[in-house]
Motif scaffolding. Structure first.
Motif: not given
Length: 497
Positions: A384-389, A412-418, A444-448
């Protein structure tokens, strides 16, 4: 800078600011514990300095190092490694200081031997003396956020300032420290607490849009205006203060938002156009001149570049700075932080690595289990990451070993951006720049919301790594990142050798 970044970002180290015949300051030191290859120290330039404008000294195998700095003024010199501060020396021309640094002990890790060592120790004990140990303006105002009485706010800040200065007054009186030493500390504390007052006003201004402000517009405008009357930006003392950049930044906000009354919608438009940094520098040019403007311009480019958001306009601003200040001593320090920005935009022109797979249909991916359901695999390592982090992006440096380990384990590698919708383009560009192999989805908002529920706290800390099975059920809620690859391997072996 956006408020969320402004308050929570892991903030960066102190300035080295010098306050006349130029002579040398000599620092000899020894590091015990984990010994870095080099030790960085801030440099006095034109009487003012910035945490990013540093030089470095080599350490030998035993941890010894020596630093010589020409200076005609008493100054703060910050010793650090990769923005991790060891401590500060209040250094005077012609003096010699012996420093002991212990990298693996919590207390007493930094000691300065000199005729004023008591004062050196006293300054290093101040809890807000350094931005990376809680010294930023916004952190200082946290306990005052709900206070609605201006006189009480000012009294609390003044009491803290007086308490910190009082011990140095005693040392000055018994001649343990010089007048120059005392004046530098006093200036530092004065502008820090005035800056905190201005920051509190700014935060109330931002919160007023949501009706969450404790101070009325009349109150926070008054609180804000007062600091620039008593401690103006053009004060010579500010030019010797470690807080020059941040204090000036607060002043420019006041001029734009309060005096000029620029609406937030106009500022948002600059963001959308990718011109917010250009706008901010143009605003600075209206109120700053000469040495102040040159320093602020350079410090701004440096600060925004190390945030690693890679905005293209920073390259343009750097070229503009070089043209306007062809002989600036600051250019040398800006070049290394601009190079990655240039590289980022060159990378965008290359074909996308076929192992980087974006999941575009995200409307129905409202739960982690929904994301996993669409993928092939038995177990999934989720980042779990973000471009501003910033810390998230630091982890990416170690991805080669991560991918090798996951492949050996059949994971398996999965990246989830918030990131929010307005950063969709930057999200994809960063995934390409850092060559993040694996599946990618922007929440999206619900996944967040689901992620924060799984984390167990709405203030979700990132980067966050966890392991799921093929159904998206969490097997291991907290895993090490790629920078701790050996520990991560142990954790994965514990789950399934």
């Amino acid at each position: 800078m956006r408020l969320s970044q402004f308050i929570f970002v892991i903030l960066l180290p102190f300035f080295a600011v010098c306050q006349g015949k130029k002579t040398e300051i000599t620092i000899s030191g020894k590091i015990t514990g984990k010994i870095p290859e080099t030790i960085e120290y801030t440099l006095p330039i034109n009487g003012i300095d910035y945490f990013g404008f540093t030089n470095s000294a080599q350490t030998d195998a035993a941890g010894n190092f020596q630093i010589k700095i020409p200076s005609d003024k008493t100054c703060f010199i910050e010793l650090s490694t990769h923005y991790q501060s060891y401590g500060v020396i209040i250094a005077e021309p012609g003096m010699t200081y012996k420093v002991s640094i212990h990298t693996e002990v919590k207390d007493g890790k930094f000691k300065v031997e000199s005729k004023n060592e008591k004062a050196q120790a006293l300054y290093n004990q101040i809890p807000n003396r350094n931005m990376i140990v809680g010294g930023h303006f916004e952190l200082e105002t946290k306990s005052l956020m709900k206070d609605s009485i201006i006189s009480r706010i000012k009294q609390k800040l003044e009491q803290k300032r007086e308490t910190e200065i009082a011990e140095f007054q005693k040392l000055l009186k018994d001649k343990t420290i010089s007048k120059n030493f005392y004046n530098l500390v006093q200036s530092d504390r004065n502008f820090f607490y005035k800056g905190a007052q201005g920051s509190l006003a700014f935060i109330n201004y931002l919160l007023s849009a949501q009706n969450k402000n404790a101070l009325s517009p009349e109150q926070y405008k008054k609180l804000w205006k007062e600091i620039f009357l008593s401690n103006p930006v053009n004060s010579p003392e500010l030019l010797t203060s470690p807080w020059f950049y941040y204090y000036t930044e607060n002043y420019l906000r006041y001029q734009e938002l309060i005096v000029e009354g620029t609406p937030s919608a106009a500022i948002s438009e600059y963001h959308k156009q990718g011109l917010i940094h250009t706008h901010n520098i143009n605003n600075a040019k209206k109120y700053l001149t000469g040495q102040q403007l040159e320093y602020y311009f350079a410090a701004y480019i440096y600060y925004e570049s190390i945030n690693k958001n890679y905005e293209k306009e920073l390259i343009t601003l750097f070229e503009q700075f070089k043209k306007e200040y062809p002989n600036s001593p600051y250019t040398h320090f800006l070049e290394p932080v601009i190079i990655p920005v240039i590289a980022f935009h060159k990378k965008k022109e290359e074909p996308l690595n076929e192992k980087i797979k974006f999941i575009d249909k995200t409307d129905s991916a409202n739960l982690v289990k929904d994301v996993i359901k669409e993928l092939n695999g038995k177990r999934f390592y989720i980042d779990i990451w973000a471009t501003w982090c910033g810390p998230c992006k630091e982890e990416f440096k170690h991805n080669a070993k991560l991918y090798e380990l996951l492949k050996s384990k059949g994971i398996t590698m999965v990246y989830i951006s918030i990131d929010k919708d307005n950063r969709d383009k930057q999200w994809k560009e960063m995934a390409q720049f850092y060559n993040l192999e694996g599946y990618h989805i922007r929440a999206n908002e619900k996944l967040d919301t689901d992620l924060r529920t799984l984390y167990g706290n709405q203030s979700m800390g990132i980067p966050w790594h966890f392991l799921t099975d093929e159904n998206g059920t969490i097997i291991k809620k907290s895993l090490s990142g790629p920078s701790e690859i050996e520990n991560l391997e142990k954790q994965l072996n514990e789950v399934n050798p």
